[in-house]
Design a protein around this motif. Sequence first.
Motif, PDB file in Angstrom:
ATOM      1  N   ASN A   8       0.836  -1.211   0.000  1.00 49.48           N
ATOM      2  CA  ASN A   8       0.000   0.000   0.000  1.00 49.48           C
ATOM      3  C   ASN A   8       0.872   1.264   0.000  1.00 49.48           C
ATOM      4  O   ASN A   8       0.594   2.228   0.712  1.00 49.48           O
ATOM      5  CB  ASN A   8      -0.930   0.045   1.218  1.00 49.48           C
ATOM      6  CG  ASN A   8      -1.777  -1.222   1.327  1.00 49.48           C
ATOM      7  OD1 ASN A   8      -2.087  -1.839   0.313  1.00 49.48           O
ATOM      8  ND2 ASN A   8      -2.114  -1.600   2.552  1.00 49.48           N
ATOM      9  N   GLY A   9       1.958   1.216  -0.766  1.00 46.16           N
ATOM     10  CA  GLY A   9       2.816   2.390  -0.858  1.00 46.16           C
ATOM     11  C   GLY A   9       3.962   2.426   0.145  1.00 46.16           C
ATOM     12  O   GLY A   9       4.862   3.256   0.028  1.00 46.16           O
ATOM     13  N   TRP A  68       3.210 -12.906   4.732  1.00 44.73           N
ATOM     14  CA  TRP A  68       3.072 -11.714   5.565  1.00 44.73           C
ATOM     15  C   TRP A  68       2.636 -10.519   4.704  1.00 44.73           C
ATOM     16  O   TRP A  68       1.726  -9.771   5.071  1.00 44.73           O
ATOM     17  CB  TRP A  68       4.398 -11.381   6.272  1.00 44.73           C
ATOM     18  CG  TRP A  68       4.323 -10.089   7.023  1.00 44.73           C
ATOM     19  CD1 TRP A  68       3.856  -9.892   8.279  1.00 44.73           C
ATOM     20  CD2 TRP A  68       4.672  -8.788   6.521  1.00 44.73           C
ATOM     21  NE1 TRP A  68       3.880  -8.555   8.609  1.00 44.73           N
ATOM     22  CE2 TRP A  68       4.383  -7.851   7.539  1.00 44.73           C
ATOM     23  CE3 TRP A  68       5.193  -8.317   5.306  1.00 44.73           C
ATOM     24  CZ2 TRP A  68       4.605  -6.486   7.399  1.00 44.73           C
ATOM     25  CZ3 TRP A  68       5.418  -6.961   5.164  1.00 44.73           C
ATOM     26  CH2 TRP A  68       5.130  -6.052   6.203  1.00 44.73           C
ATOM     27  N   ALA A  69       3.281 -10.345   3.513  1.00 43.71           N
ATOM     28  CA  ALA A  69       2.997  -9.193   2.651  1.00 43.71           C
ATOM     29  C   ALA A  69       1.549  -9.210   2.180  1.00 43.71           C
ATOM     30  O   ALA A  69       0.862  -8.174   2.182  1.00 43.71           O
ATOM     31  CB  ALA A  69       3.957  -9.188   1.468  1.00 43.71           C
ATOM     32  N   GLU A  70       1.073 -10.399   1.753  1.00 47.56           N
ATOM     33  CA  GLU A  70      -0.323 -10.524   1.298  1.00 47.56           C
ATOM     34  C   GLU A  70      -1.279 -10.062   2.394  1.00 47.56           C
ATOM     35  O   GLU A  70      -2.217  -9.289   2.149  1.00 47.56           O
ATOM     36  CB  GLU A  70      -0.641 -11.988   0.950  1.00 47.56           C
ATOM     37  CG  GLU A  70      -0.012 -12.480  -0.337  1.00 47.56           C
ATOM     38  CD  GLU A  70      -0.523 -11.734  -1.554  1.00 47.56           C
ATOM     39  OE1 GLU A  70      -1.758 -11.561  -1.647  1.00 47.56           O
ATOM     40  OE2 GLU A  70       0.311 -11.284  -2.369  1.00 47.56           O
ATOM     41  N   ALA A  71      -1.032 -10.549   3.612  1.00 49.00           N
ATOM     42  CA  ALA A  71      -1.918 -10.209   4.735  1.00 49.00           C
ATOM     43  C   ALA A  71      -1.775  -8.741   5.122  1.00 49.00           C
ATOM     44  O   ALA A  71      -2.761  -8.073   5.458  1.00 49.00           O
ATOM     45  CB  ALA A  71      -1.612 -11.114   5.925  1.00 49.00           C
ATOM     46  N   ALA A  72      -0.520  -8.237   5.044  1.00 47.23           N
ATOM     47  CA  ALA A  72      -0.279  -6.843   5.441  1.00 47.23           C
ATOM     48  C   ALA A  72      -1.008  -5.874   4.512  1.00 47.23           C
ATOM     49  O   ALA A  72      -1.473  -4.820   4.943  1.00 47.23           O
ATOM     50  CB  ALA A  72       1.219  -6.553   5.444  1.00 47.23           C
ATOM     51  N   LYS A  73      -1.084  -6.260   3.216  1.00 44.00           N
ATOM     52  CA  LYS A  73      -1.814  -5.406   2.264  1.00 44.00           C
ATOM     53  C   LYS A  73      -3.253  -5.223   2.708  1.00 44.00           C
ATOM     54  O   LYS A  73      -3.842  -4.151   2.564  1.00 44.00           O
ATOM     55  CB  LYS A  73      -1.779  -6.027   0.866  1.00 44.00           C
ATOM     56  CG  LYS A  73      -0.508  -5.680   0.110  1.00 44.00           C
ATOM     57  CD  LYS A  73      -0.493  -6.338  -1.273  1.00 44.00           C
ATOM     58  CE  LYS A  73       0.920  -6.258  -1.847  1.00 44.00           C
ATOM     59  NZ  LYS A  73       1.143  -7.243  -2.910  1.00 44.00           N
ATOM     60  N   LYS A  74      -3.842  -6.302   3.262  1.00 44.76           N
ATOM     61  CA  LYS A  74      -5.242  -6.226   3.698  1.00 44.76           C
ATOM     62  C   LYS A  74      -5.361  -5.531   5.050  1.00 44.76           C
ATOM     63  O   LYS A  74      -6.363  -4.857   5.320  1.00 44.76           O
ATOM     64  CB  LYS A  74      -5.831  -7.637   3.810  1.00 44.76           C
ATOM     65  CG  LYS A  74      -5.974  -8.327   2.464  1.00 44.76           C
ATOM     66  CD  LYS A  74      -6.495  -9.756   2.660  1.00 44.76           C
ATOM     67  CE  LYS A  74      -6.112 -10.636   1.487  1.00 44.76           C
ATOM     68  NZ  LYS A  74      -6.006 -12.047   1.854  1.00 44.76           N
ATOM     69  N   ALA A  75      -4.335  -5.695   5.898  1.00 43.20           N
ATOM     70  CA  ALA A  75      -4.445  -5.193   7.268  1.00 43.20           C
ATOM     71  C   ALA A  75      -3.978  -3.745   7.407  1.00 43.20           C
ATOM     72  O   ALA A  75      -4.423  -3.028   8.303  1.00 43.20           O
ATOM     73  CB  ALA A  75      -3.622  -6.074   8.208  1.00 43.20           C
ATOM     74  N   GLY A  76      -3.069  -3.316   6.530  1.00 48.44           N
ATOM     75  CA  GLY A  76      -2.487  -1.988   6.679  1.00 48.44           C
ATOM     76  C   GLY A  76      -3.365  -0.907   6.055  1.00 48.44           C
ATOM     77  O   GLY A  76      -4.255  -1.184   5.242  1.00 48.44           O
ATOM     78  N   THR A  77      -3.126   0.313   6.459  1.00 46.22           N
ATOM     79  CA  THR A  77      -3.819   1.432   5.837  1.00 46.22           C
ATOM     80  C   THR A  77      -2.769   2.387   5.315  1.00 46.22           C
ATOM     81  O   THR A  77      -1.746   2.609   5.965  1.00 46.22           O
ATOM     82  CB  THR A  77      -4.708   2.168   6.853  1.00 46.22           C
ATOM     83  OG1 THR A  77      -4.034   2.221   8.111  1.00 46.22           O
ATOM     84  CG2 THR A  77      -6.048   1.493   7.031  1.00 46.22           C
ATOM     85  N   ALA A  78      -3.038   2.984   4.121  1.00 43.19           N
ATOM     86  CA  ALA A  78      -2.087   3.927   3.540  1.00 43.19           C
ATOM     87  C   ALA A  78      -1.915   5.094   4.506  1.00 43.19           C
ATOM     88  O   ALA A  78      -2.871   5.525   5.146  1.00 43.19           O
ATOM     89  CB  ALA A  78      -2.592   4.418   2.189  1.00 43.19           C
ATOM     90  N   GLY A  79      -0.681   5.543   4.654  1.00 43.26           N
ATOM     91  CA  GLY A  79      -0.466   6.700   5.517  1.00 43.26           C
ATOM     92  C   GLY A  79       0.015   6.332   6.905  1.00 43.26           C
ATOM     93  O   GLY A  79       0.721   7.087   7.535  1.00 43.26           O
TER      94      GLY A  79
END
Lengths: 386, 295
Positions: A66-67, A311-322
Motif C-alpha cells: 500500500n505504498g 506476511w505481505a499478502e496479509a499486510a496489504k489487507k491489514a495496513g492502511t495507507a499513511g
Amino acid sequence: MKVPSIFSALLLASAAGFAALTPAAAGDYVVGVIVPQSGQTAFIGDSALKAMILRAEQINAEGGINGHKIKLDAQDEKCNPTSAVNIAQEFVNGSGVAGVLGPFCSADSIAVKPIFARAKVVDLTVASTADAITKDSKWTFQIAAPDGVYAQTLANYAADHGKKIAILNDTSAFGLGAYATVDKVLKQRNANVVAHEQITAGQADLTPQVLKLKQAGADFVVALVLGGDAAKLCLTSRDLGFKAQLAGQTAWSFPNVLSLSKGACDGAIFTDPFDPDKPEAKSMLDAYQKRWNDRPQSYFAAAGWDALSLWAEAAKKAGTAGSDEIDQEKLLDALDNTKGYKGVMGVGDATINFSATDHIALDVDGTHLRRIQGDKLISLGDEKSK
Amino acid sequence: MSDFLQLLVGAVTLGAIYALIALGFNLIFAASRLMNFAQGDLAMLGAMVGVTLAGTLHLPFSLVVLAAVVVVGLLFLAFNLGVLRPLAKRNATLTSMVMATLALSMFLQGAAELIWGRLEQAVPSPVGSTPLLVGGIVIVPHYLVVVGTSAVAFLAMFFFFRRTLTGKALLATGFEPEAARLVGINPVSMVALTCFLGGGFAALGGLIIGPITFAAPWMGLSLAVKGFAASMLGGLGSLPGALLGGLIVGLLETFGAGYVSSAYSDAIIFLALMLILFVRPAGLLGSPLVTGEHF
C-alpha cells in the motif's frame, strides 16, 4: 548476550550492502527477522535471509505494501533460545515491528511464543519443525512442515516401498513422538514391520541396533534419529554390510550430517517440503541465482520466501495507507483467512491454507521424498509414482 | 556366534573408553577422596582439542594426543590450584569441593558451546576408515587404536604405582595423609599430580572416542555417567577396578541392547550397579576404606 560475536560483526558489516537491510526511513514497514547468522547453524538462515531480501526488493519495486516499503531488521538468534528471547523482547518493546519472521530453530520458536502472545504480535516461524510450535498461541504460525507430517510421509512411503520395514528411533521427545505417528500409520496400512529398535540420542555405538535390524532382514528403515546419530547410523550400516534403504527426516540433508557421514548416507532418502522442479520453485530459484549467484538445494530459501510473501499478502489487507504501523489483530485475521496460496514450499498442487484453528502451512500432501547423492539432493520423481 | 563376537568387539571398545574415564576418576579419588564431576567434560574438552588440532589444523595425531593430555591436564591442575586449594584452606567440606567440580562441568560445557558450537563435529582418526574383516567379524580400524591406547595407559599406570617412588608416595597419601606427611611426602603436590593425570586421562578418553561418537559440548554427561558407574562397579580409587568396571559397563551396555532390549540398555547398567553394590558395597575390587562407615 549483548556482545556480538566476531561472526555476527562480520555479517553485519557485509549486510550493510543489502538494500532491504538499510536503516528504515519514515513510512517504512519494518519486518523483524529472527534468524541464525553465526556459528554452525548459520547455513540454516543464510539462504532464507537472502531469499527474504530478494523478495522484499521485488515487493518494494512493485510499489511495496500500500505504498510502504519493506525494511528487514535481521537479528542473529544463534539457534539459542536466550538470544532469540532477547531479540523478541527488543522487537516487541523497541520501536515496534510490522511483523516477525522466524525464529528458525524449534527451541527458539517455542521460547519466544509467549512473548509474542503477550504483546499480541504475529510471528511466522520459518524452519522450526517441532509439533508444538503453533500449540496454545493464536499469534504463531509454522511455515515448515512439522515433525508429525514428516513422520506420516515417511511411514506412507515405507508402506508403499518396503517389504520388510524396520523402525529405529531415538528416545528424545522428537524420536518418541515421530515413532508414535509412524507406528500408527504403518498399522493402519497393515505394513510388514519386522523390527523396532531404539537408541539414546548421542549413543556411542549403534552396532547392537544395526545388527538386530540386519538379523530381522529389514529392507527399509524408517530412521527417526537426527544429526550425528543419523551419520553414525549410515556409517555403522555401511561397516556392517547392512544394505537396507535408510529413510530419515529433512535434517538428514543438512551439511553437518553429510560431512560427518563421509558419503555413507549416499542413497538415503529424506522427507522434504520442497521440490526444486515445481514452476513456483523454479522461478524463485532463477531469481535467487541471478541475485546471489547461487542455487540453494535445501528448503530454507523457499520457507523464507513464503514467510515474507504470506506476511505481505496479509499486510496489504491489514495496513492502511499513511500509517506506518500494521494493526496486528487485522494482520492475524488476514492470515487466518489465507486460502489456496500456492507457495514455493510444498510439492505438486499443495496449497497453503490457514484458519483460526490451523496455523500450520503444510500437511502430508505438501511433502515428498528426495535422495542424497554425494553433495546433491535428487528428487525421486518417477520413483515416487511407482 | 558371529553376532556375539561382533557385539563383543563393540563392547570391549566402549569398555576401554569407560575404563580410561574411570581411571582418571579413581586417580583423583585415591589421592584426595574427591569425586570429580567434571571428568566427562574434561573428556569432551579432549575431543574438542582433537576437532581443532587434528580436524582444522591437520596436525599429526601423536602431537594432538600430547597436546590434548597436557592442555586438559594443566587446566584441571589450574582448577586445583586456583579453586580447590583455596577452598580447602578456608576449611571447606569435601561436599562443597565436589560442588565446585560440578560448577566446572557446567562452565566447560557453556564455554565449549561458545567456542565450538552446539552441533556434533568430526574428530579425525589416525588410521583409515576401511573396516577390517576378521573371520566374518567387522573391525573398524579405529577400535584397535582405542583398545591399544587404553591398554598402554593402564600398563603405564600399573608400572607407575608398582615401580616408582612417586607412585608409592601417591598411594600412601591416599591411605593416610598425616602419616605420609611425617615421612616427608608433600600431600599437596601429590594431589596436584593426580589432578594433572586425571585431567589428562579424561582428555585421552575423549580424544580417542571422538572419531566414533563425534565431538559435541554435551557429550561429557554420558561419558561421566558411564565412567562413574565403571568406577563404582570396579571399586572407587582402585586401578584394576577401573579397568574391570569399564569393561563390565561396556559389556552390559552392548549386550543389554543386543540381547535384552535396546530401549533399556542404560537401565540394565545401573540395575547391575545396584545389585553389585548391594553385595559388595566398595565395588568388586574396592578397598573397605571407602565404604560409608560414617553413616
